[in-house]
Write an enzyme that holds these catalytic residues in place. Structure first.
Site, PDB file in Angstrom:
ATOM      1  N   ASP A   7       0.603  -1.090   0.066  1.00  0.00           N
ATOM      2  CA  ASP A   7       0.000  -0.052   0.077  1.00  0.00           C
ATOM      3  C   ASP A   7       1.162   1.049   0.115  1.00  0.00           C
ATOM      4  O   ASP A   7       1.488   1.481   0.981  1.00  0.00           O
ATOM      5  CB  ASP A   7      -0.856   0.014   1.267  1.00  0.00           C
ATOM      6  CG  ASP A   7      -1.746   1.169   1.075  1.00  0.00           C
ATOM      7  OD1 ASP A   7      -2.230   1.613   0.203  1.00  0.00           O
ATOM      8  OD2 ASP A   7      -2.152   1.690   2.492  1.00  0.00           O
ATOM      9  N   GLU A  68      -0.891  -1.404  -4.843  1.00  0.00           N
ATOM     10  CA  GLU A  68      -2.213  -0.445  -5.083  1.00  0.00           C
ATOM     11  C   GLU A  68      -1.990   0.438  -6.426  1.00  0.00           C
ATOM     12  O   GLU A  68      -1.026   1.077  -6.279  1.00  0.00           O
ATOM     13  CB  GLU A  68      -2.748   0.087  -3.820  1.00  0.00           C
ATOM     14  CG  GLU A  68      -4.047   0.894  -4.241  1.00  0.00           C
ATOM     15  CD  GLU A  68      -4.461   1.740  -2.657  1.00  0.00           C
ATOM     16  OE1 GLU A  68      -5.002   0.829  -1.765  1.00  0.00           O
ATOM     17  OE2 GLU A  68      -4.346   2.888  -2.847  1.00  0.00           O
ATOM     18  N   ASP A 141      -2.735   1.314   6.984  1.00  0.00           N
ATOM     19  CA  ASP A 141      -1.747   0.995   5.714  1.00  0.00           C
ATOM     20  C   ASP A 141      -1.501  -0.462   5.558  1.00  0.00           C
ATOM     21  O   ASP A 141      -1.319  -1.031   4.657  1.00  0.00           O
ATOM     22  CB  ASP A 141      -0.781   1.793   5.683  1.00  0.00           C
ATOM     23  CG  ASP A 141      -0.936   3.315   5.893  1.00  0.00           C
ATOM     24  OD1 ASP A 141      -1.156   4.065   4.833  1.00  0.00           O
ATOM     25  OD2 ASP A 141      -0.903   3.763   7.109  1.00  0.00           O
TER      26      ASP A 141
END
Length: 179
Positions: A7, A68, A141
Site C-alpha cells: 500500500d 495498489e 496501511d
C-alpha cells in the site's frame, strides 16, 4: 502462492505478505510499515522506501508483488508521493524478476469485503477474519497491504486464465490470417 502486498505512501508504505491459494485458508507471514520522516528530502525518503522494500523481499521471497494502483485524488501532492512510492516498489520487484500486479482500491475492497465501497474499518475487519488474526493490523496501511495480497491470491488464477484465452485467441486469429 506467496504475495507481498504494498500500500504505497511516502510517510507510511504498508507491506504485508500472505501465502495461500484461492479457496483455501490463507496465512499471514508478515505485516508492517516502511516509514519515512515527512521533513526529509524526497530523494532520501525514496531511498528509505527502497531499502525497506529490499528487506521485505529478502526476508519473505514472494512470488508476486501486488501494488495498489494509484488513482487521481484531489490533492496532487499526495498522489505524486503515492505514485513515487509505488514506482519504487515496482522497481524493486522488477529488478528481481518478480511479477508485479496492480489492483485498484475498489477492486481490493470488493475482493476482500464484497463491496467496492467498503471503508477502512470493514477492510481491516475482513482481513482480520480471513487471516484468523486476533486484532486488525495497525495502522490501516498495513491492513490494506494484506488486503492487496489477498486480492491478488484470489484474482490471479482467473486473470491468468483470461490472459491465456486472449493469447490463444490472438494466436489463432493470426494463424487464420496467414493461412
Amino acid at each position: 502462492m506467496r504475495v507481498l502486498g504494498v500500500d504505497p505512501g511516502l510517510t507510511r508504505c504498508g507491506v504485508g505478505v500472505v501465502e495461500g491459494v484461492a479457496g483455501r485458508p490463507l496465512t499471514m507471514l508478515g505485516v508492517g510499515v516502511v516509514r519515512t520522516p515527512a521533513d526529509a528530502d524526497l530523494s532520501h525518503r525514496l531511498v528509505a522506501i527502497e531499502q525497506g522494500m529490499e528487506e521485505w523481499l529478502d526476508e519473505h521471497r514472494p512470488e508476486f508483488v501486488a501494488v495498489e494502483r494509484v488513482f487521481s485524488q484531489h490533492n496532487v501532492r499526495t498522489v505524486m508521493g503515492t505514485a513515487q512510492a509505488s514506482a519504487v516498489a515496482m522497481l524493486c520487484a522488477a529488478r528481481r524478476g518478480i511479477p508485479v500486479a496492480l489492483h485498484t482500491p475498489s477492486e481490493v475492497k470488493a475482493a476482500v469485503t464484497g463491496s467496492g465501497r467498503a471503508d477502512k474499518a470493514q477492510v481491516g475487519a475482513m482481513v482480520t477474519r480471513l487471516l484468523r488474526l486476533s486484532a486488525p493490523p495497525k495502522p490501516a496501511d498495513a491492513a490494506d497491504a494484506l488486503a492487496l495480497a489477498i486480492c491478488h491470491i484470489w484474482r490471479a488464477p482467473a486473470q491468468n486464465r483470461l490472459q491465456q484465452a486472449v493469447a490463444r485467441h490472438t494466436l489463432n486469429a493470426t494463424k487464420g490470417r496467414t493461412a
